[in-house]
Motif scaffolding. Structure first.
Motif, PDB file in Angstrom:
ATOM      1  N   PRO A  84     -39.887  54.680 -10.882  1.00 12.60           N
ATOM      2  CA  PRO A  84     -39.718  54.117 -12.506  1.00 12.60           C
ATOM      3  C   PRO A  84     -38.446  53.635 -12.695  1.00 12.60           C
ATOM      4  CG  PRO A  84     -40.987  56.264 -12.234  1.00 12.60           C
ATOM      5  CD  PRO A  84     -40.486  55.982 -10.883  1.00 12.60           C
ATOM      6  N   THR A  85     -38.301  52.732 -13.450  1.00 14.02           N
ATOM      7  CA  THR A  85     -37.025  52.137 -14.047  1.00 14.02           C
ATOM      8  C   THR A  85     -36.877  53.213 -15.257  1.00 14.02           C
ATOM      9  OG1 THR A  85     -38.046  50.561 -15.452  1.00 14.02           O
ATOM     10  CG2 THR A  85     -37.267  49.967 -13.372  1.00 14.02           C
ATOM     11  N   ASN A  86     -35.383  53.103 -15.792  1.00 14.06           N
ATOM     12  CA  ASN A  86     -35.280  54.054 -16.770  1.00 14.06           C
ATOM     13  C   ASN A  86     -35.851  53.754 -17.902  1.00 14.06           C
ATOM     14  OD1 ASN A  86     -33.224  55.209 -15.070  1.00 14.06           O
ATOM     15  ND2 ASN A  86     -31.483  53.945 -16.234  1.00 14.06           N
ATOM     16  N   SER A  87     -36.268  52.269 -18.377  1.00 13.79           N
ATOM     17  CA  SER A  87     -37.062  52.146 -19.263  1.00 13.79           C
ATOM     18  C   SER A  87     -38.740  52.436 -19.204  1.00 13.79           C
ATOM     19  CB  SER A  87     -37.105  50.491 -19.806  1.00 13.79           C
ATOM     20  OG  SER A  87     -37.460  49.926 -18.448  1.00 13.79           O
ATOM     21  N   ALA A  88     -39.060  52.517 -17.962  1.00 16.51           N
ATOM     22  CA  ALA A  88     -40.354  52.764 -17.680  1.00 16.51           C
ATOM     23  C   ALA A  88     -40.473  54.307 -17.828  1.00 16.51           C
ATOM     24  CB  ALA A  88     -40.833  52.358 -16.386  1.00 16.51           C
ATOM     25  N   GLY A  89     -39.601  55.065 -17.394  1.00 21.42           N
ATOM     26  CA  GLY A  89     -39.482  56.553 -17.418  1.00 21.42           C
ATOM     27  C   GLY A  89     -39.683  57.117 -19.001  1.00 21.42           C
ATOM     28  N   ALA A  90     -39.184  56.151 -19.800  1.00 28.18           N
ATOM     29  CA  ALA A  90     -39.425  56.742 -21.207  1.00 28.18           C
ATOM     30  C   ALA A  90     -40.706  56.746 -21.690  1.00 28.18           C
ATOM     31  CB  ALA A  90     -38.480  55.685 -22.051  1.00 28.18           C
ATOM     32  N   HIS A  91     -41.441  56.145 -21.010  1.00 26.71           N
ATOM     33  CA  HIS A  91     -43.051  55.889 -21.499  1.00 26.71           C
ATOM     34  C   HIS A  91     -43.830  56.937 -20.681  1.00 26.71           C
ATOM     35  CE1 HIS A  91     -42.174  52.433 -23.852  1.00 26.71           C
ATOM     36  NE2 HIS A  91     -41.489  51.858 -22.929  1.00 26.71           N
ATOM     37  N   GLU A  92     -43.267  57.926 -19.830  1.00 22.94           N
ATOM     38  CA  GLU A  92     -43.791  58.916 -19.269  1.00 22.94           C
ATOM     39  C   GLU A  92     -44.492  60.004 -20.158  1.00 22.94           C
ATOM     40  OE1 GLU A  92     -45.001  59.069 -16.231  1.00 22.94           O
ATOM     41  OE2 GLU A  92     -43.989  57.461 -15.053  1.00 22.94           O
ATOM     42  N   GLU A  93     -45.258  60.787 -19.717  1.00 21.76           N
ATOM     43  CA  GLU A  93     -45.657  61.993 -20.527  1.00 21.76           C
ATOM     44  C   GLU A  93     -44.400  62.742 -20.977  1.00 21.76           C
ATOM     45  OE1 GLU A  93     -48.879  64.325 -18.513  1.00 21.76           O
ATOM     46  OE2 GLU A  93     -49.638  62.371 -18.126  1.00 21.76           O
ATOM     47  N   ARG A  94     -44.474  63.443 -22.223  1.00 20.75           N
ATOM     48  CA  ARG A  94     -43.226  64.165 -22.667  1.00 20.75           C
ATOM     49  C   ARG A  94     -42.872  65.229 -21.748  1.00 20.75           C
ATOM     50  NH1 ARG A  94     -45.203  65.797 -28.552  1.00 20.75           N
ATOM     51  NH2 ARG A  94     -47.172  66.322 -27.067  1.00 20.75           N
ATOM     52  N   GLY A  95     -41.715  65.551 -21.749  1.00 15.93           N
ATOM     53  CA  GLY A  95     -41.186  66.497 -20.737  1.00 15.93           C
ATOM     54  C   GLY A  95     -39.708  65.918 -20.089  1.00 15.93           C
ATOM     55  N   ASP A  96     -39.096  66.917 -19.453  1.00 12.71           N
ATOM     56  CA  ASP A  96     -38.055  66.699 -18.981  1.00 12.71           C
ATOM     57  C   ASP A  96     -38.262  65.733 -17.568  1.00 12.71           C
ATOM     58  OD1 ASP A  96     -38.778  68.248 -16.549  1.00 12.71           O
ATOM     59  OD2 ASP A  96     -37.230  69.692 -17.351  1.00 12.71           O
ATOM     60  N   ARG A  97     -37.266  65.281 -16.780  1.00 15.78           N
ATOM     61  CA  ARG A  97     -37.272  64.523 -15.929  1.00 15.78           C
ATOM     62  C   ARG A  97     -38.076  64.999 -14.567  1.00 15.78           C
ATOM     63  NH1 ARG A  97     -32.285  61.787 -12.741  1.00 15.78           N
ATOM     64  NH2 ARG A  97     -33.383  59.961 -11.651  1.00 15.78           N
ATOM     65  N   THR A  98     -38.044  66.314 -14.381  1.00 13.90           N
ATOM     66  CA  THR A  98     -38.958  67.038 -13.293  1.00 13.90           C
ATOM     67  C   THR A  98     -40.237  66.806 -13.848  1.00 13.90           C
ATOM     68  OG1 THR A  98     -37.276  68.151 -12.919  1.00 13.90           O
ATOM     69  CG2 THR A  98     -39.163  68.918 -12.060  1.00 13.90           C
TER      70      THR A  98
ATOM     71  N   ASP B  82     -41.609  64.481 -15.677  1.00 13.40           N
ATOM     72  CA  ASP B  82     -42.243  63.276 -15.587  1.00 13.40           C
ATOM     73  C   ASP B  82     -42.553  63.021 -14.187  1.00 13.40           C
ATOM     74  OD1 ASP B  82     -41.980  62.988 -18.348  1.00 13.40           O
ATOM     75  OD2 ASP B  82     -40.119  61.725 -18.087  1.00 13.40           O
ATOM     76  N   GLY B  83     -41.710  63.279 -13.159  1.00 13.04           N
ATOM     77  CA  GLY B  83     -41.996  63.107 -11.682  1.00 13.04           C
ATOM     78  C   GLY B  83     -43.384  63.814 -11.348  1.00 13.04           C
ATOM     79  N   LYS B  84     -43.576  64.982 -11.791  1.00  8.89           N
ATOM     80  CA  LYS B  84     -44.772  65.866 -11.308  1.00  8.89           C
ATOM     81  C   LYS B  84     -46.003  65.099 -11.807  1.00  8.89           C
ATOM     82  CE  LYS B  84     -44.271  70.005 -12.356  1.00  8.89           C
ATOM     83  NZ  LYS B  84     -44.158  71.316 -12.846  1.00  8.89           N
ATOM     84  N   SER B  85     -45.940  64.657 -13.245  1.00  8.13           N
ATOM     85  CA  SER B  85     -47.136  64.054 -13.662  1.00  8.13           C
ATOM     86  C   SER B  85     -47.391  62.664 -13.107  1.00  8.13           C
ATOM     87  CB  SER B  85     -47.145  63.751 -15.282  1.00  8.13           C
ATOM     88  OG  SER B  85     -46.137  62.773 -15.499  1.00  8.13           O
ATOM     89  N   ARG B  86     -46.465  61.988 -12.729  1.00  5.17           N
ATOM     90  CA  ARG B  86     -46.514  60.776 -11.944  1.00  5.17           C
ATOM     91  C   ARG B  86     -47.435  60.992 -10.795  1.00  5.17           C
ATOM     92  NH1 ARG B  86     -42.771  57.605  -8.593  1.00  5.17           N
ATOM     93  NH2 ARG B  86     -43.373  55.573  -8.566  1.00  5.17           N
ATOM     94  N   LEU B  87     -46.743  61.643  -9.880  1.00  2.99           N
ATOM     95  CA  LEU B  87     -47.275  62.165  -8.497  1.00  2.99           C
ATOM     96  C   LEU B  87     -48.796  62.420  -8.544  1.00  2.99           C
ATOM     97  CD1 LEU B  87     -44.445  63.933  -6.782  1.00  2.99           C
ATOM     98  CD2 LEU B  87     -45.202  61.560  -6.465  1.00  2.99           C
ATOM     99  N   ARG B  88     -48.917  63.555  -9.623  1.00  5.01           N
ATOM    100  CA  ARG B  88     -50.325  63.926  -9.863  1.00  5.01           C
ATOM    101  C   ARG B  88     -51.315  62.812 -10.018  1.00  5.01           C
ATOM    102  NH1 ARG B  88     -49.595  69.909 -12.811  1.00  5.01           N
ATOM    103  NH2 ARG B  88     -48.476  70.668 -10.720  1.00  5.01           N
ATOM    104  N   ARG B  89     -50.922  61.962 -10.903  1.00  4.65           N
ATOM    105  CA  ARG B  89     -51.637  60.639 -11.413  1.00  4.65           C
ATOM    106  C   ARG B  89     -52.083  59.960 -10.023  1.00  4.65           C
ATOM    107  NH1 ARG B  89     -48.801  59.045 -15.278  1.00  4.65           N
ATOM    108  NH2 ARG B  89     -47.407  57.602 -14.187  1.00  4.65           N
TER     109      ARG B  89
END
Length: 210
Positions: free
Chosen positions: A71-85, A87-94
């Motif tokens: 993810p780019t920084n701007s895309a990361g802002a649209h990830e599910e709420r939570g800290d950076r870790t 966000d990465g977890k939810s993305r990998l699970r998806r």
């Protein structure tokens, strides 16, 4: 889901991730989990921008491989709420839940939270390292982190190597599944390299599904 991990940047993780993806039979998804120094998209020749609607980019030279850039920084802002870790977890699970076939994760280097997240989410870990002593020592730390997180280290791939030096398997605590010879870039264009990754892919398939 297989995490491809190593101790430092430049150790061959991204090349191995993509080399294995094109060598494995059937559909394969590759995910760049390195948000600080992402380069999977560049090596694969796909756009840097994350795909829309969670649909990955098709590899231009292998339509069985789907690529998810970091993810780019701007895309990361649209990830599910939570800290950076988180966000990465939810993305990998998806990606894992929606991908067709095998999933390989191109992991960040080091031993911080960003590196721990994909190791924790993966089913197993494949270590990648050149055979030099400093790189091997850092890879031992990566193996120890995977073990602490409860993720099995499946084996290792030695890059820029033609033989397995004595004592390497004992040092890493896992078998070496293959070696990838040193070649001039572009590395993945070399038939000797593609052949090496096909051999590793055969070993992985013989062991179990990813």
């Amino acid at each position: 889901m297989l995490a491809v991990a190593g101790g430092k940047g430049g150790c061959g993780k991204t090349t191995t991730t993509l080399g294995l993806a094109t060598a494995l039979d059937g559909p394969t998804t590759v995910v760049d989990a390195d948000t600080d120094m992402p380069n999977l998209h560049s090596l694969a020749g796909v756009p840097r921008e994350p795909p829309q609607n969670h649909v990955g980019h098709v590899h231009p030279r292998d339509d069985t491989v789907t690529v998810y850039p970091a993810p780019t920084n701007s895309a990361g802002a649209h990830e599910e709420r939570g800290d950076r870790t988180d966000d990465g977890k939810s993305r990998l699970r998806r990606v894992r839940d929606t991908a067709d076939g095998q999933v390989l994760i191109d992991c960040p280097a080091g031993a911080g939270p960003d590196a721990a997240t994909p190791l924790r989410e993966a089913d197993e870990v494949l270590l990648v390292t050149p055979p030099c002593t400093p790189a091997l020592r850092d890879t031992v730390k990566t193996a120890a982190m995977a073990d602490a997180l409860g993720t099995n280290v499946l084996g290792a791939v030695l890059v820029r190597a033609r033989v397995v030096p004595s004592g390497v398997e004992s040092l890493l605590g896992c078998p070496v599944l293959g070696t990838v010879p040193p070649v001039d870039p572009p590395v993945l264009d070399a038939e000797s390299v593609r052949r090496a990754y096909r051999k590793v892919a055969t070993v992985l398939h013989a062991d179990k599904e990813l």
